[in-house]
Design an enzyme around this catalytic site. Structure first.
Site, PDB file in Angstrom:
ATOM      1  N   ASP A 153       0.804  -1.230   0.000  1.00 59.32           N
ATOM      2  CA  ASP A 153       0.000   0.000   0.000  1.00 59.32           C
ATOM      3  C   ASP A 153       0.836   1.279   0.000  1.00 59.32           C
ATOM      4  O   ASP A 153       0.299   2.362   0.228  1.00 59.32           O
ATOM      5  CB  ASP A 153      -0.975   0.009   1.184  1.00 59.32           C
ATOM      6  CG  ASP A 153      -0.292  -0.196   2.534  1.00 59.32           C
ATOM      7  OD1 ASP A 153       0.825   0.314   2.718  1.00 59.32           O
ATOM      8  OD2 ASP A 153      -0.871  -0.873   3.390  1.00 59.32           O
ATOM      9  N   ARG A 223       0.747   6.871  -0.128  1.00 60.23           N
ATOM     10  CA  ARG A 223       0.044   5.850   0.655  1.00 60.23           C
ATOM     11  C   ARG A 223      -1.319   5.669   0.012  1.00 60.23           C
ATOM     12  O   ARG A 223      -2.104   6.607  -0.073  1.00 60.23           O
ATOM     13  CB  ARG A 223      -0.095   6.309   2.106  1.00 60.23           C
ATOM     14  CG  ARG A 223      -0.935   5.402   2.999  1.00 60.23           C
ATOM     15  CD  ARG A 223      -0.290   4.044   3.195  1.00 60.23           C
ATOM     16  NE  ARG A 223      -0.893   3.286   4.272  1.00 60.23           N
ATOM     17  CZ  ARG A 223      -2.017   2.568   4.170  1.00 60.23           C
ATOM     18  NH1 ARG A 223      -2.678   2.542   3.025  1.00 60.23           N
ATOM     19  NH2 ARG A 223      -2.466   1.889   5.204  1.00 60.23           N
ATOM     20  N   ASP A 228      -5.454  -1.264   3.413  1.00 57.61           N
ATOM     21  CA  ASP A 228      -4.343  -1.564   4.313  1.00 57.61           C
ATOM     22  C   ASP A 228      -3.861  -2.969   3.966  1.00 57.61           C
ATOM     23  O   ASP A 228      -4.594  -3.951   4.159  1.00 57.61           O
ATOM     24  CB  ASP A 228      -4.801  -1.489   5.767  1.00 57.61           C
ATOM     25  CG  ASP A 228      -3.643  -1.285   6.739  1.00 57.61           C
ATOM     26  OD1 ASP A 228      -2.491  -1.274   6.278  1.00 57.61           O
ATOM     27  OD2 ASP A 228      -3.899  -1.137   7.957  1.00 57.61           O
ATOM     28  N   GLU A 231       1.731  -5.999   6.378  1.00 59.22           N
ATOM     29  CA  GLU A 231       3.089  -5.475   6.473  1.00 59.22           C
ATOM     30  C   GLU A 231       4.083  -6.506   5.912  1.00 59.22           C
ATOM     31  O   GLU A 231       3.776  -7.708   5.843  1.00 59.22           O
ATOM     32  CB  GLU A 231       3.434  -5.164   7.926  1.00 59.22           C
ATOM     33  CG  GLU A 231       2.542  -4.115   8.571  1.00 59.22           C
ATOM     34  CD  GLU A 231       2.734  -2.729   7.986  1.00 59.22           C
ATOM     35  OE1 GLU A 231       3.816  -2.465   7.416  1.00 59.22           O
ATOM     36  OE2 GLU A 231       1.820  -1.901   8.103  1.00 59.22           O
ATOM     37  N   ARG A 265       3.438  11.243   3.897  1.00 60.58           N
ATOM     38  CA  ARG A 265       3.099  10.607   2.623  1.00 60.58           C
ATOM     39  C   ARG A 265       1.806  11.191   2.071  1.00 60.58           C
ATOM     40  O   ARG A 265       0.893  11.542   2.834  1.00 60.58           O
ATOM     41  CB  ARG A 265       2.942   9.096   2.805  1.00 60.58           C
ATOM     42  CG  ARG A 265       4.180   8.396   3.308  1.00 60.58           C
ATOM     43  CD  ARG A 265       3.919   6.922   3.596  1.00 60.58           C
ATOM     44  NE  ARG A 265       2.914   6.737   4.653  1.00 60.58           N
ATOM     45  CZ  ARG A 265       2.615   5.567   5.192  1.00 60.58           C
ATOM     46  NH1 ARG A 265       3.230   4.461   4.770  1.00 60.58           N
ATOM     47  NH2 ARG A 265       1.703   5.475   6.145  1.00 60.58           N
TER      48      ARG A 265
END
Length: 332
Positions: A153, A223, A228, A231, A265
């Site tokens: 993302d 972003r 989302d 990670e 961002r």
């Protein structure tokens, strides 16, 4: 002095202090080049003096510089309407000084932080289309380097300084360094060219080779708004990063910017060849709808479809949400 020049000077850059050495270039970022040039033309008409410091940017004598300002002043006063954007100012200066040395013209433009001639694009006379509600501005990126896709993302993009949203705010030091770097490369002084390029990079810009043409570009971190992705260290994090990479690598993107997040961002919607990138990521099961930051129901609908098909991260019965993972793994 012509009424047009008087008006622009008064509106944009009339000094608020009697110390004029502090005032000429202390104006808003969006009009800095136009306003500073208008101020110096105002000053030249009254004093016949060119601005101090210009000699560091150009090769010609102060006598020659005075001739430039006399010509630019006359053209500015005759313009209807006078230049109001950085691109318009660059076009006027370039036309007036078309017979002068290229290095001098580019140096003069760099002194005011105006875009260089090769970066200025012609715009149609059509009325501008208003942006959708909530969007601050939009831009088109240069082709995305695969190394710039950090995860599922977040990506780093570069935008040509010919883009209107960037053109008027390029620091004159960056423009000057770009001109000097080009000269150093012509002279095959590559160590000097590399040193100047590092200065450009440190300022948030870079000179990129696009189809055998060098393009000065500004760096933006984006972003993706409303989603989302896992990670990098999470299960399916690598797959999410690779999924975004396949969509955007070496493509030019359209970015609609809503604002900035706490990390500086740009929060934006991305479009690649007409396709909505967030939509693709959600439908492929590569990300969650980030409902805490974006209430658009269509994003929830696309996530739901991927859940029902059990594709991507939804192949797992209970995938950990990235916001929960961040909370649990936050450094104390």
């Amino acid at each position: 002095m012509g009424n047009a020049l008087t008006f622009l000077y008064g509106k944009c850059c009339k000094p608020t202090t009697t110390d004029e050495s502090l005032a000429p270039h202390s104006v808003s970022a969006s009009t800095v080049g136009v306003s500073a040039l208008a101020h110096d033309l105002f000053n030249f008409e009254n004093t016949s003096q060119v601005p101090q410091g210009l000699g560091r940017y150009v090769q010609s004598s102060r006598k020659a510089q005075a001739k430039w300002y006399r010509k630019i002043l006359e053209a500015w006063k005759q313009a209807r309407p006078p230049p109001q954007t950085a691109e318009e100012a660059t076009r006027l200066v370039t036309e007036v000084l078309e017979k002068n040395q290229k290095a001098d013209v580019e140096g003069l433009l760099s002194f005011y932080g105006l875009p260089l001639p090769h970066t200025v694009v012609e715009h149609s006379a059509e009325a501008p289309v208003s942006l959708p509600e909530g969007i601050l501005f939009e831009f088109q990126t240069l082709p995305v380097d695969p190394k710039a896709v950090a995860d599922g993302d977040t990506i780093t993009v570069y935008v040509s300084t010919s883009e209107p949203v960037v053109a008027s705010s390029v620091p004159k030091e960056v423009n000057l360094a770009a001109v000097q770097r080009a000269k150093a490369r012509e002279q095959r002084n590559y160590p000097k060219a590399d040193e100047l390029h590092q200065k450009i990079i440190d300022s948030g810009y870079r000179v990129l080779n696009i189809k055998n043409e060098e393009v000065l570009a500004r760096k933006f971190r984006i972003r993706l708004k409303g989603i989302d992705a896992p990670e990098s260290q999470m299960p399916f994090g690598k797959e999410a990063q690779q999924g975004l990479l396949k969509i955007v690598q070496w493509k030019s993107l359209k970015v609609l910017v809503y604002g900035e997040d706490q990390y500086g961002r740009c929060l934006g919607d991305l479009y690649c060849n007409g396709s909505f990138v967030q939509e693709e990521m959600l439908k492929k099961g590569l990300a969650w709808h980030y409902i805490a930051c974006d209430k658009r129901t269509v994003l929830a609908k696309w996530e739901k479809k991927a859940r029902q098909k059990r594709i991507g991260l939804w192949a797992s019965s209970n995938p950990e949400k990235p916001w929960d993972w961040r909370k649990n793994n936050r450094r104390e």
